[in-house]
Design a protein around this motif. Structure first.
Motif, PDB file in Angstrom:
ATOM      1  N   TYR A 307       0.436  -1.490  -0.344  1.00 17.93           N
ATOM      2  CA  TYR A 307      -0.199   0.008   0.310  1.00 17.93           C
ATOM      3  C   TYR A 307       0.500   1.328  -0.321  1.00 17.93           C
ATOM      4  O   TYR A 307       0.478   2.266  -0.353  1.00 17.93           O
ATOM      5  CB  TYR A 307      -0.913  -0.101   1.544  1.00 17.93           C
ATOM      6  CG  TYR A 307      -0.222  -0.203   2.433  1.00 17.93           C
ATOM      7  CD1 TYR A 307      -0.001   1.012   3.487  1.00 17.93           C
ATOM      8  CD2 TYR A 307      -0.349  -2.148   2.991  1.00 17.93           C
ATOM      9  CE1 TYR A 307       0.772   0.538   4.573  1.00 17.93           C
ATOM     10  CE2 TYR A 307      -0.196  -1.880   4.378  1.00 17.93           C
ATOM     11  CZ  TYR A 307       0.716  -0.977   4.963  1.00 17.93           C
ATOM     12  OH  TYR A 307       1.292  -1.107   6.146  1.00 17.93           O
ATOM     13  N   VAL A 310       0.705   2.543  -3.610  1.00 16.33           N
ATOM     14  CA  VAL A 310      -0.332   3.077  -3.886  1.00 16.33           C
ATOM     15  C   VAL A 310       0.190   4.805  -3.635  1.00 16.33           C
ATOM     16  O   VAL A 310      -0.323   5.273  -4.102  1.00 16.33           O
ATOM     17  CB  VAL A 310      -1.913   2.209  -2.698  1.00 16.33           C
ATOM     18  CG1 VAL A 310      -2.874   2.891  -3.691  1.00 16.33           C
ATOM     19  CG2 VAL A 310      -1.369   0.933  -3.420  1.00 16.33           C
ATOM     20  N   LEU A 314      -0.020   8.679  -5.559  1.00 15.16           N
ATOM     21  CA  LEU A 314      -0.807   9.200  -5.119  1.00 15.16           C
ATOM     22  C   LEU A 314      -0.664  10.298  -5.353  1.00 15.16           C
ATOM     23  O   LEU A 314      -0.280  11.313  -5.559  1.00 15.16           O
ATOM     24  CB  LEU A 314      -2.023   8.801  -3.965  1.00 15.16           C
ATOM     25  CG  LEU A 314      -2.977   7.437  -3.640  1.00 15.16           C
ATOM     26  CD1 LEU A 314      -3.793   7.325  -2.620  1.00 15.16           C
ATOM     27  CD2 LEU A 314      -3.818   7.683  -5.032  1.00 15.16           C
ATOM     28  N   SER A 448      -8.848   8.204  -5.128  1.00 14.74           N
ATOM     29  CA  SER A 448      -7.865   7.009  -5.146  1.00 14.74           C
ATOM     30  C   SER A 448      -8.407   5.705  -5.128  1.00 14.74           C
ATOM     31  O   SER A 448      -7.099   4.754  -5.303  1.00 14.74           O
ATOM     32  CB  SER A 448      -7.390   6.725  -3.461  1.00 14.74           C
ATOM     33  OG  SER A 448      -8.781   7.309  -2.768  1.00 14.74           O
ATOM     34  N   PRO A 449      -9.302   5.256  -5.138  1.00 15.59           N
ATOM     35  CA  PRO A 449     -10.629   3.955  -5.178  1.00 15.59           C
ATOM     36  C   PRO A 449      -9.942   3.622  -6.432  1.00 15.59           C
ATOM     37  O   PRO A 449      -9.965   2.452  -6.807  1.00 15.59           O
ATOM     38  CB  PRO A 449     -11.878   3.796  -4.448  1.00 15.59           C
ATOM     39  CG  PRO A 449     -11.646   4.800  -3.683  1.00 15.59           C
ATOM     40  CD  PRO A 449     -10.818   6.089  -3.889  1.00 15.59           C
ATOM     41  N   TYR A 452      -6.230   2.700  -6.775  1.00 13.16           N
ATOM     42  CA  TYR A 452      -5.783   1.771  -6.967  1.00 13.16           C
ATOM     43  C   TYR A 452      -6.128   0.758  -7.999  1.00 13.16           C
ATOM     44  O   TYR A 452      -5.530  -0.058  -8.861  1.00 13.16           O
ATOM     45  CB  TYR A 452      -6.620   1.303  -5.200  1.00 13.16           C
ATOM     46  CG  TYR A 452      -6.528  -0.227  -4.825  1.00 13.16           C
ATOM     47  CD1 TYR A 452      -5.604  -0.108  -3.983  1.00 13.16           C
ATOM     48  CD2 TYR A 452      -7.574  -1.334  -4.970  1.00 13.16           C
ATOM     49  CE1 TYR A 452      -4.995  -1.025  -3.265  1.00 13.16           C
ATOM     50  CE2 TYR A 452      -7.235  -1.903  -4.566  1.00 13.16           C
ATOM     51  CZ  TYR A 452      -5.715  -2.497  -3.774  1.00 13.16           C
ATOM     52  OH  TYR A 452      -5.763  -3.942  -2.923  1.00 13.16           O
ATOM     53  N   ASN A 453      -7.474   0.996  -8.309  1.00 18.29           N
ATOM     54  CA  ASN A 453      -8.413  -0.286  -9.556  1.00 18.29           C
ATOM     55  C   ASN A 453      -7.721  -0.437 -10.736  1.00 18.29           C
ATOM     56  O   ASN A 453      -7.066  -1.321 -11.137  1.00 18.29           O
ATOM     57  CB  ASN A 453      -9.461   0.251  -9.442  1.00 18.29           C
ATOM     58  CG  ASN A 453     -11.012  -0.877 -10.368  1.00 18.29           C
ATOM     59  OD1 ASN A 453      -9.894  -2.080  -9.712  1.00 18.29           O
ATOM     60  ND2 ASN A 453     -11.922  -1.367 -10.511  1.00 18.29           N
ATOM     61  N   LEU A 455      -4.225   0.343 -11.059  1.00 15.88           N
ATOM     62  CA  LEU A 455      -2.565  -0.048 -10.855  1.00 15.88           C
ATOM     63  C   LEU A 455      -2.751  -1.676 -10.584  1.00 15.88           C
ATOM     64  O   LEU A 455      -2.013  -2.223 -11.638  1.00 15.88           O
ATOM     65  CB  LEU A 455      -2.415   0.474  -9.377  1.00 15.88           C
ATOM     66  CG  LEU A 455      -1.682   2.167  -9.067  1.00 15.88           C
ATOM     67  CD1 LEU A 455      -1.214   2.443  -8.103  1.00 15.88           C
ATOM     68  CD2 LEU A 455      -0.475   2.491 -10.580  1.00 15.88           C
ATOM     69  N   PHE A 456      -4.132  -2.045 -10.345  1.00 14.70           N
ATOM     70  CA  PHE A 456      -4.142  -3.710 -10.291  1.00 14.70           C
ATOM     71  C   PHE A 456      -4.897  -4.845 -10.410  1.00 14.70           C
ATOM     72  O   PHE A 456      -5.129  -5.535 -10.564  1.00 14.70           O
ATOM     73  CB  PHE A 456      -4.281  -3.918  -8.575  1.00 14.70           C
ATOM     74  CG  PHE A 456      -3.013  -3.410  -7.430  1.00 14.70           C
ATOM     75  CD1 PHE A 456      -2.233  -4.064  -7.670  1.00 14.70           C
ATOM     76  CD2 PHE A 456      -3.649  -2.275  -6.799  1.00 14.70           C
ATOM     77  CE1 PHE A 456      -1.018  -3.540  -6.391  1.00 14.70           C
ATOM     78  CE2 PHE A 456      -2.266  -1.975  -5.692  1.00 14.70           C
ATOM     79  CZ  PHE A 456      -1.054  -2.562  -5.311  1.00 14.70           C
TER      80      PHE A 456
END
Lengths: 461, 214
Positions: A307, A310, A314, A448-449, A452-453, A455-456
């Motif tokens: 994290y 992440v 950001l 940010s969610p 995250y989505n 990125l992964f």
């Protein structure tokens, strides 16, 4: 289908080609159109699946970098149209400036989509060639000296990362990222030492370009003396693109020693920025140290992974928008106050209210104040430091971040809210551009969610 | 040690001797000429390697080295220099000549030690210390001189050292090598432009700029 992934590059490439022709008098309009083309196509790529071919490796991180670079590109082009009118002793004509700007962005966009560490090195070095003359647009002695320091220090530093490329190639017999990511676990023990050196030298070398201690010395000079839109591109996009190369190395060589080394350099970078931010005389130089601060903490996050990774992304995105806004605003201050010095710029909130308040918020954003995306990123990284290295190192990191926060915001407050030493002036509409960028830095927290989505999971779903 | 390794050692020692001469030399034309000779030597080494190993790809690299590093870059630099004759002698090196002699000798020792401590387990011969020493010498030339020409030559020596690494380690894919050569040319061209600008505005080497301090 592959063609669509190359659209951002094709747009900026087309812009370069058209701007180099001196008989076409529309270099500004062309640059605006192609930059928007690059931005829209980058956003479209967010919805597409990841791509791996012999030449290209486009994952979630690449897509985020494409959008971030293109967004700052649009803002820098529009702000340049306003800014270069005010440069007195221009080194070259406007069409050549826009040619260089488009080519510079082209090389950065290329860097983040390549599937070959060697070619990434070539592309990063190419950014030096394409951006050097842009620094010396304001043709004076100190500017040319700053340009030379940039070229020689960064090129010498990148030679170090070329050794890293050779070491990595000698260990893995390939430079393809897609292959490298799979090969490390099966690497013979005898190769571990050389891959370790490859990783360490790669971090020092690409770290030179990212403004990471100890090869950061070019950065305050170049950022301090370049025209504001170019400082914005350097700080917001060029430094992260170099960090991108470091992230690829960390992904390929997940060696603990390499990670600790990256962490140490990141910590030393924020320590340097913390101490240097207190005694700055020139405001653009001060914000350059803030870039070292942000790249340092982002490197720490990349070294920790999970994290914290992440968190780094950001910070990189929010910093790109906030710092480009800040440099645009300093450009506007320079035009109106005609001074580079903090002491000679007083009461911006009264002479240029929109610029003054935006600069105040920009300064808060780049130093990691809530609710900007930089704060959320720093918080994630600090938690990861606590879990990995314990309370003392976390406190030390927090202390350095707090020092940079106080140093930079104190100087900005002195410029913005003091008694004015100029008459009130009429704001130019161009100030809307940095305000939009500041709002985007704020929006990063809420997105940010989604980030995250991407990125992964690789795509916007 | 085979014949190729012997050739590498010979060229390597000559390279180090040449770069030491550059550390002590103040006439820039001589430094450029010495750099040209050192590049031709590397080209000859690659020519020998290419012929003995029968690899046409190495022969192409040898030709590229001779063409760009041996001829084109020195020619371009000398052309710029000719326009400003007063620049032909470095008047204010940051490190004095006698100290440069001492430091460049020390660098040769440090290069060997650095290699022994880091890479010697991986590379089975002593060849690896040569490129490391050359690279450190190039860095020192950048740090110790204020002339833009000499600093650029320092960078180019670092680049040549990279090429010598190419002998010990497997050669990089051709597309990467070609990209490196293109970048090198780009850096030299841009540097040439900056040198011209710098000469127009700065007449006495690196000065102290308050705007670039802190």
């Amino acid at each position: 289908m592959e063609f669509i992934y190359l659209l951002p590059i094709l747009f900026s490439g087309l812009g370069s080609l058209l701007c180099i022709l001196p008989f076409l008098k529309f270099e500004e309009d062309i640059s605006v159109i192609v930059s928007f083309g690059a931005l829209f196509s980058s956003i479209y790529i967010l919805f597409l699946p990841n791509l791996t071919t012999d030449f290209f490796y486009i994952d979630g991180l690449s897509k985020i970098f494409l959008v971030m670079t293109s967004a700052v590109y649009v803002a820098a082009v529009i702000f340049s149209i306003y800014y270069i009118e005010h440069i007195q002793n221009k080194l070259f004509q406007s069409h050549f400036y826009f040619f260089l700007l488009n080519t510079f962005v082209l090389t950065m966009l290329f860097t983040v989509i390549l599937n070959n560490l060697g070619l990434v090195w070539v592309a990063v070095e190419a950014t030096t060639v394409t951006s050097a003359l842009l620094i010396s647009t304001e043709n004076d002695e100190a500017t040319i000296e700053a340009t030379w320091r940039y070229v020689i220090i960064v090129s010498a530093g990148l030679i170090i990362s070329l050794i890293a490329v050779i070491f990595i190639y000698s260990s893995f017999k390939t430079l393809s990222f897609a292959e490298l990511l799979k090969l490390y676990p099966g690497l013979p023990a005898s190769m571990e030492r050389i891959t370790y050196f490859g990783g360490v030298l790669g971090i020092i070398g690409f770290g030179t370009k990212a403004g990471i201690f100890p090869m950061h010395t070019w950065l305050p000079d170049a950022h301090g003396k370049a025209p504001s839109p170019i400082s914005a591109l350097f700080s917001a996009v060029l430094l992260p693109v170099a960090l991108f190369a470091i992230e690829r190395i960390l992904q390929a060589i997940p060696n603990d020693g390499v990670k600790v080394f990256a962490f140490t350099l990141g910590l030393l970078s924020i320590a340097l920025a913390a101490f240097m931010s207190f005694n700055q005389v020139y405001y653009k130089r001060m914000f350059a140290y803030s870039s070292i601060d942000n790249m340092g903490i982002a490197l720490i996050g990349l070294s920790l992974g999970g994290y914290a990774f992440v968190g780094s992304v950001l910070i990189i995105i929010a910093h790109a928008f906030a710092k480009s806004a800040t440099f645009f605003l300093t450009g506007n201050v320079l035009i109106n106050y005609e001074s580079w010095k903090i002491d000679e710029v007083k009461g911006i909130s009264k002479t240029l209210p929109a610029t003054g308040y935006s600069l105040f918020f920009g300064s808060l954003a780049v130093t990691g104040t809530p609710p900007f995306g930089t704060f959320l990123g720093e918080l994630l990284i600090l938690v990861a430091i606590f879990n990995t290295y314990g309370v003392m190192i976390t406190l030390l990191t927090g202390l350095f971040l707090a020092m940079a926060f106080i140093g930079i915001n104190y100087q900005t407050l002195r410029m913005v809210f003091s008694e004015p030493n100029r008459e009130k002036k009429r704001e130019n509409y161009i100030v809307v551009i940095p305000i939009i960028n500041l709002l985007l830095a704020l929006a990063v927290t809420f997105a940010s969610p989604l980030i995250y989505n991407i990125l992964f999971n690789g795509a916007w779903k | 040690m085979n014949h190729l390794d012997n050739a590498f050692l010979l060229v390597g020692f000559l390279e180090i001797a040449l770069v030491m001469f550059m550390q002590w030399e103040v006439y820039i034309t001589n430094i450029i000429k010495t750099f040209s000779i050192s590049s031709y030597l590397i080209a000859i080494l690659f020519l020998i390697v290419g012929f003995i190993n029968k690899e046409s790809y190495i022969l192409v690299l040898a030709a590229l080295t001779a063409l760009t590093r041996g001829w084109l870059i020195p020619f371009y630099l000398k052309r710029i220099l000719r326009k400003d004759k007063w620049r032909a002698r470095e008047t204010s090196p940051l490190v004095g000549i006698s100290s440069s002699i001492l430091i460049s000798l020390l660098i040769a020792v440090v290069g060997y030690l650095l290699y022994s401590l880091t890479l010697s387990n991986y590379i089975k011969s002593n060849l690896g210390s040569i490129p490391i020493t050359l690279m450190l010498q190039g860095m020192f030339l950048i740090i110790s001189r204020s002339s833009t020409f000499t600093q650029l030559i320092g960078y180019l020596i670092m680049e040549n050292a990279m090429y010598m690494f190419g002998y010990i380690f497997p050669e990089l894919p051709f597309i990467v090598e070609a990209g490196i050569v293109l970048d090198l040319l780009g850096v030299v061209m841009i540097s040439g432009a900056i040198i011209r600008l710098r000469e127009d505005v700065i007449k006495n080497g690196s000065e102290e700029y308050t705007e670039l301090k802190g």
